[in-house]
Design a protein around this motif. Structure first.
Motif: not given
Length: 858
Positions: A468-469, A750-756, A788-793, A796-800
């Motif tokens: 989710p976002l 860190t967000y990817i590491e923490y599943g966040c 644009s930052d929200a989309v990119n962030v 990136t995180i969803n891709g992981a």
């Protein structure tokens, strides 16, 4: 004329009678609405103390702990005790590991001396206040075990030790200052020979059927020593002494009677202190109880760490050499009723009631299951007070309040006032034991998660697809306005429902559809709304039809709309809240009033000269259910996805009002019951913060702990909290566009590491509209700036993480090569490189400041 006068008199009587009836009605309403209101009591639980019998050791076909006898046994564990020292030990059948309540080699400790050496032998330590309200500590070794002042009883699957902790280091020892003629005769004189009986009798003088000890006898140390021996020879005990001293007007020696129970359970070892069995004498009262402070303590040659629940979780390496600090943190944060007005530091809360230790190939997890809202987790390393590393729980069973005496300066100005009664709670800690590959913090998290799943608190969702976002949207905000130069307070619409839909359209255009929107400022006057006993929509942001349409749009695209609501913090501007009668109070009777932190004074009582909305009361848990009931009755009339609870899991507050004190543990039970009501509305629940007692009710947590407090003694942060809830509850941290720091690669990793999942706070209007308002802290929210930052962030995180959405996080470690590896139960592992060099490990090459996903779909 006379007739007219009679009519006037009659009307006056009628009016007076009517006024009296109204007055009686008003008084009755106040009495029954506030003073007699006790609906909250239905949510409070109680406990029973099991009857015990004289302790008998169990038959032990294969003794496993030298010097101890078997208490109980199950399929995996054996519980042992030493009935002379009262220490216990737990033997693990599969691994052969033994965990002791006290260090085995404590007598050879080269550092501990005096009271520190004695405490290594203790299983309980008390902090208490004497009759003069001076604070002191007492452990059950010095004041009970060493003196043989304890009893042992068999209970189901365990043992209960009951200690009498008595300060008998007085001139009279166990010889009472007075004793009745009958008791002296039957308990002492009849059990001595004639010569010794005459010696004893000569030390007392008889008056009105009571023997009083001569002052001359009291002044002779040699004489009192002989007299004590004669009383002991007669079989006179410390319990007899306590009975006789309770009848005297003279100063009584301080004494406490306190039990501790040990039971084997299917999860491990349960340790309990039922406070209803505690007795306090001599004018002293207990404030805090430390339970098994040296359970599983590790020595200077041990290799491992202690786990503490700071923020997302943290590790303290054994023997790390930190001699200038110790760890101490309240579970669920500090109660607003007892916290200081002055903020000395900003820390993360401990949101889960657990702690643990890894020592070589063995480990234990301690879970506080009773009295968790009263608990503090403490930890320290070797080299300061003793040669051991230890982590343990402490319980605040009675709070104190410092009252400032007018006209007095210095330390004497603050007089401690203690609550009358000890909290009636069954303080319980459950220890689980781990070995081999499971003996680490990942194993501890897995163990805790498994228990929560078995208890029905957590459920395995097995969701798949995108993460989710999380999107906070600001609606109505109170601002200063003018009409013909006359100022007034009105509501400005930062984002209407229609504008929120337009923001969604831009995300949908980027194929981001799983949006969970937390809409703030939708009812009762804006973001800092009035009490939630009714729902009055903010017209400036749209109609009910618009509100429900926004929810439909989100749901049709796989998202959800949550109406944000605060139940516990009531702003000064509230028009339907009686702070004198409904707010939580200090024990002194004053209303709890808090606010924003003034950067000049650091006092958290400020409005920052903007709006009274920033100052607030804390609603008493006594009246919380009344407001939740009214809200739940009304929210069902709105077709929206869910409710976002702003403070119900962020703050746990007691009410110290003297006539009807509600302690923090009782407050927790009341709050849990309100979650049950809110869940029964069939609205999905999101919350801010995420304390463990709410896990069974919510689907989403925002502001989940992704940081830690960075206490000096801590060596490493770990995603323990995330390992517990990932795959059961979706979560995010703080809004990324409101952070003090930039959104950089390290943060995303860190967000990817923490599943966040990522989270942003948006508004249609520019943040400058909120300048000099109570919402000025939302200083950068214009969606156009951050889209644009929200989309990119998110991409990136969803891709992981889209391959592990709904999977349980089962292992986390920093590998020998320097990579961070997070493993999930669906076979996916994510390797994260936070260094400035490329690293290859396990057949995976990860570039600097990057990540790689291994396993799962291609």
């Amino acid at each position: 004329m006379g007739f007219t006068m009679k009519r006037k008199i009659k009307w006056k009587v009628v009016v007076a009678a009517g006024a009296a009836v109204i007055a009686v009605g008003v008084i009755a309403n106040v009495v029954f609405r506030y003073f007699r209101y006790d609906a909250y009591k239905q949510y409070l639980s109680s406990y029973e103390v099991e009857s015990g019998s004289e302790f008998q050791a169990a038959k032990d076909d294969k003794p496993s702990v030298p010097g101890m006898v078997l208490v109980a046994e199950n399929d995996t564990l054996k519980l042992y005790t030493n009935t002379e020292t009262t220490e216990i030990a737990v033997y693990e059948k599969e691994s052969g590991n033994i965990t002791y309540s006290n260090p085995v080699e404590r007598d050879s400790d080269a550092i501990a001396a005096g009271v520190n050496a004695a405490e290594l032998n203790a299983t309980l330590t008390l902090t208490y206040y004497n009759a003069a309200r001076n604070s002191a500590t007492m452990n059950n070794y010095d004041m009970s075990i060493e003196k043989g002042q304890f009893t042992a009883e068999s209970i189901e699957n365990g043992i209960r030790y009951t200690y009498t902790l008595a300060d008998l280091d007085s001139a009279t020892g166990i010889v009472p200052l007075q004793i009745t003629e009958e008791r002296l005769q039957t308990l002492v004189l009849d059990k001595l020979d004639k010569k010794d009986a005459r010696t004893v009798k000569a030390k007392f003088r008889l008056k009105d059927g009571v023997y009083k000890l001569n002052e001359k006898a009291q002044s002779s140390k040699v004489g009192m020593g002989k007299l004590n021996k004669l009383f002991e020879q007669a079989g006179y005990t410390a319990d007899d002494y306590a009975v006789d001293m309770s009848e005297t007007d003279e100063k009584e020696n301080i004494s406490f009677t306190i039990p501790i129970e040990y039971r084997l359970t299917e999860n491990g070892l349960s340790v309990s202190v039922p406070t209803k069995e505690i007795e306090e004498k001599g004018g002293a009262v207990i404030s805090r109880i430390r339970v098994l402070p040296f359970f599983g303590a590790a020595g200077t040659d041990a290799d491992g760490y202690m786990f503490v629940p700071d923020g997302s979780g943290a590790l303290i390496n054994l023997n790390n050499g930190c001699k200038n600090a110790a760890y101490s943190q309240n579970i669920y944060g500090i109660d607003p009723v007892v916290q200081s007005y002055v903020v000395t530091e900003y820390t993360e809360d401990a949101r889960i009631p657990v702690f643990g230790m890894k020592n070589g190939d063995s480990a234990f997890l301690g879970r506080i299951t009773g009295g968790d809202a009263l608990a503090i987790v403490n930890a320290d390393v070797s080299g300061k007070l003793n040669s051991y590393n230890y982590v343990y729980p402490e319980f605040c069973v009675r709070e104190i309040e410092l009252l400032n005496m007018f006209g007095v300066s210095g330390n004497q100005a603050d007089v401690p006032v203690l609550e009358n009664d000890i909290y009636d709670e069954n303080l319980t800690v459950c220890y689980s034991f781990l070995s081999g590959d499971e003996a680490d913090y990942s194993g501890m998290a897995k163990c805790y998660r498994s228990q929560l799943i078995k208890e029905g608190v957590l459920k395995e969702t097995n969701d798949t697809g995108d993460i989710p976002l999380y999107l906070d949207v600001l609606g109505g905000v109170e601002t200063k306005k003018h009409v013909m130069g006359v100022p007034y307070t009105g509501i400005s619409a930062m984002t209407t429902y229609e504008e929120a839909e337009k923001i969604l359209e831009e995300f949908y255009g980027e194929d981001i559809t799983k949006i969970r929107m937390n809409y703030e400022g939708w009812f009762n006057g804006g973001i800092y709304h009035d009490v939630a006993d009714k729902i009055k929509l903010v017209k400036k942001v749209g109609s009910k039809k618009d509100f429900e349409h926004l929810s439909d749009v989100l749901e049709e695209n796989g998202g959800a709309l949550y109406g944000n609501v605060s139940f516990q913090k009531v702003p000064y501007t509230s028009k339907r809240f009686n702070d004198v009668l409904e707010a939580s109070k200090y024990y002194s009777g004053y209303v709890v009033e808090l606010g924003a932190v003034n950067p000049a004074t650091m006092r958290q009582t400020s409005t920052l000269n903007w709006y009274d909305e920033l100052a607030y009361y804390m609603i008493s848990p006594k009246f919380l259910s009344r407001y939740v009931d009214k809200f739940t009755d009304k929210i069902t009339n709105y077709e929206i996805s869910g409710i976002c609870l702003r403070d119900l899991s962020n703050v746990l507050v007691s009410d110290k009002k003297r006539t009807e004190l509600i302690d923090r543990q009782a407050a927790k039970q009341i709050v849990e019951a309100q979650y049950g009501k809110l869940a029964a509305t069939e609205k999905t629940l999101m919350e801010e913060g995420g304390n463990a007692y709410t896990f069974g009710y919510v689907s989403d947590i925002i502001d989940a702990p992704v940081e830690y407090s960075q206490f000096y003694i801590i060596d490493e942060q770990v995603p323990f909290y995330q390992m517990v809830i990932h795959g059961s509850i979706d979560y995010s941290g703080e809004a990324l566009n409101l952070r003090d720091a930039d959104i950089d690669d390290a943060l995303l990793l860190t967000y990817i590491e923490y599943g966040c999942a990522p989270r942003f706070t948006f508004s249609w209007e520019d943040s400058s509209v909120m300048k000099y308002t109570s919402s000025a802290d939302q200083y950068s929210t214009c969606y156009q700036t951050w889209m644009s930052d929200a989309v990119n962030v998110y991409q990136t995180i969803n891709g992981a993480l889209n391959q592990v959405q709904g999977a349980a996080m089962i292992h986390h470690e920093v590998t020998e090569g320097g990579l961070v590896r997070t493993e999930y139960d669906n076979g996916v592992s994510i390797y994260i490189n936070k260094t400035d060099k490329s690293i290859t490990e396990d057949g995976v090459t990860v570039d600097a400041m990057s990540y790689q996903v291994k396993g799962g779909k291609a």
